[in-house]
Write an enzyme that holds these catalytic residues in place. Sequence first.
Site, short mmCIF file in Angstrom:
data_model
loop_
_atom_site.label_atom_id
_atom_site.label_comp_id
_atom_site.label_asym_id
_atom_site.label_seq_id
_atom_site.Cartn_x
_atom_site.Cartn_y
_atom_site.Cartn_z
N GLU A 1 0.85 -1.19 0.00
CA GLU A 1 0.00 0.00 0.00
C GLU A 1 0.89 1.23 0.00
O GLU A 1 1.75 1.38 0.86
CB GLU A 1 -0.88 0.03 1.26
CG GLU A 1 -2.07 -0.88 1.19
CD GLU A 1 -2.94 -0.75 2.43
OE1 GLU A 1 -2.84 0.27 3.15
OE2 GLU A 1 -3.71 -1.68 2.68
N ASP B 1 -6.32 9.07 10.64
CA ASP B 1 -4.99 8.60 11.01
C ASP B 1 -4.54 9.09 12.37
O ASP B 1 -4.81 10.22 12.76
CB ASP B 1 -3.97 9.02 9.95
CG ASP B 1 -4.04 8.13 8.73
OD1 ASP B 1 -3.89 6.90 8.89
OD2 ASP B 1 -4.28 8.65 7.62
#
Lengths: 392, 268
Positions: free
Chosen positions: B50, B61
């Site tokens: 990724e 995040d």
Amino acid sequence: MEKIKHKDGWFGEYGGCYAPETLMPAIAELKAALAASRRDPAFKRELNELSKNYVGRPTPLDFAQRLTTSWGGARVFLKREDLNHTGSHKLNNCIGQVLLARRMGKRRIIAETGAGQHGVAAATVCARFGLQCRVYMGTEDMARQSLNVYRMRLLGAEVFPVDSGSKTLKDAMNEAVRDWITNVRTTYYMIGTVAGFDPYPTMVRDFQSVIGKEARQQVLAQAKRLPDAVVACVGGGSNSMGIFSGFVLDKKVRLIGVEAGGRGPGLGEHSSTLTKGKVGVLHGSRSYVLQDAYGQIAPTHSVAAGLDYPGVGPELAYLKDIGRAEFVAITDKQALAAQRELSQLEGIIPATESSHAIAYGKILAKKLGKKALMIVNVSGRGDKDLKPEDIA
Amino acid sequence: MSTRLFNRFARERMAGRKLYVPFVTAGDRGLAFTKKAVLTLVQSGADAVELGIPFSDPLADGPVIQRASQRALERGTTLPQVFKLVAELRQVTDIPILMMGYLNPFLQPSLEQNASLAAKTGVDGFIIPDFPPEEATDWNRICATKGLDTVFLVAPTSTPSRMQAVAKAATGFVYYVSVTGTTGMRTQLPTTDLGAGIEKVRKYTPLPILVGFGISTPEQARKTSEISDGVIVASVLINAMEKTKNDAAALKRLAGLSRQMAHAVKNR
């Protein structure tokens, strides 16, 4: 707005719900609770009662005689949202949302704030209903709106400093969303403006629509006519959508949103999202966004912390595109001059945010001429903006 | 559907092996470093990589990926540059590459143009956490016509009807978010709930179900891969690298930790 039909959660191509999966079930739960509250007369009764006895509504529509004479143009009426308990229109939304949160059984409230007015309103309703409250606030905003930080703490809320990014409203909202992702099962996120994930833009507008409903009735009663223009400042857009919603079906009434022109037209120097941004997705909805060519959110500036935000409510984006509302920008300097002018001509100290609307009102008054009538929304009072060093 | 991703995952599953998918933020330490990091991950046993697309406001995040994103942006990393990097990587590796990032950078100049660039440069698919299936129907159609996978996420909070919707929209694999929270290292993962959740999703899809968010030790990776089809590892790798200023040392740490993770997942 009942007569303009939209796909659920959308205003033309704007709106939607761009949320991480973790939040989607909670957002669905909120939508269901909101729909149930709309069908429940007891909810409306409780909201109206709080609105009257706690917030102090209705707020006056005040004819500003000296301002009108000085500006030498249209008759100016001021919608006095500064007279609400806590000093701004923000409480209208918070009492609605706190009633919803209680119905949903949530005991912990989080909020983001820029100028601190929404944070104070959130802290206030949490105190009133005995709920835990955490307010996220950028450290730059904490420094420039320190009085509101003190008020929130006095009200029993925790003010959580946000030191990332530009340390202002956008970053406070990021951090509030992260908190919500982490504590979504127990926590209600009280968004302060008509932006964010569907249903927030619609819900917050509806709780703020009391401004427009009252203003319309009041102007018809006092002046026996509709205004030629309604002017309000636009950060995320809650006070403007609140007052515009009362007049949006009156096609001849011009709706004018005033954005923060900051220090000038360069990217990073202002917060004029609708006049200078382009379409994107920020904080959960599709709308205009201040961003660079690669989709990175741009830094913003405004002397008014409550306008210092790179996004804007999706319904305002829609009203702009269909030509129903107009948007202009007022610089820091113009806003500060207007703040002084209203203070000295009418004895009303407006918030620096609201002063942007006043400043454009002055320009518009001349253009409209003496036969015209306009309403300017004084969304909040300016005590929060006073610093000992400014008072000369 | 990307044949590269499909074939690789099918091969591993046929052999009874679980999948190991590490993540790095593109442009953290510069794109030349990212290229080396991807090749290091390939050598350490990754089944796919990724590539995180940096965004100014990464609201799902935790601090580690926020910092990586910020460092990448300070170096001026842009999406077109990352496409270019993928094209370069395609000269030397056929590892499946997924882009993971927030929606707004993919909207500039348009989703169509970015999907075309992805197909052209050799990207295999996308994971966009703030793009739920309800809003992504056009995007799914665009990606499907170009052979790009669209991975969607299931969270511990997802209801059965949402699990079904996500499973229906996803191609490549389903991303199961291990914890109610943002990305970042965790000392403990809720393994029991996780297993039950994954079995629920399985009812709705034959796709592999990979678990991500919070996996921080080889032991966690091993346990998690026992109850799923594999794991995604991100913050702990970035954290290992950000402790040193020296690029060669950072790559060495990445290689070491990634090998341990791969070993824990693949040789149980």
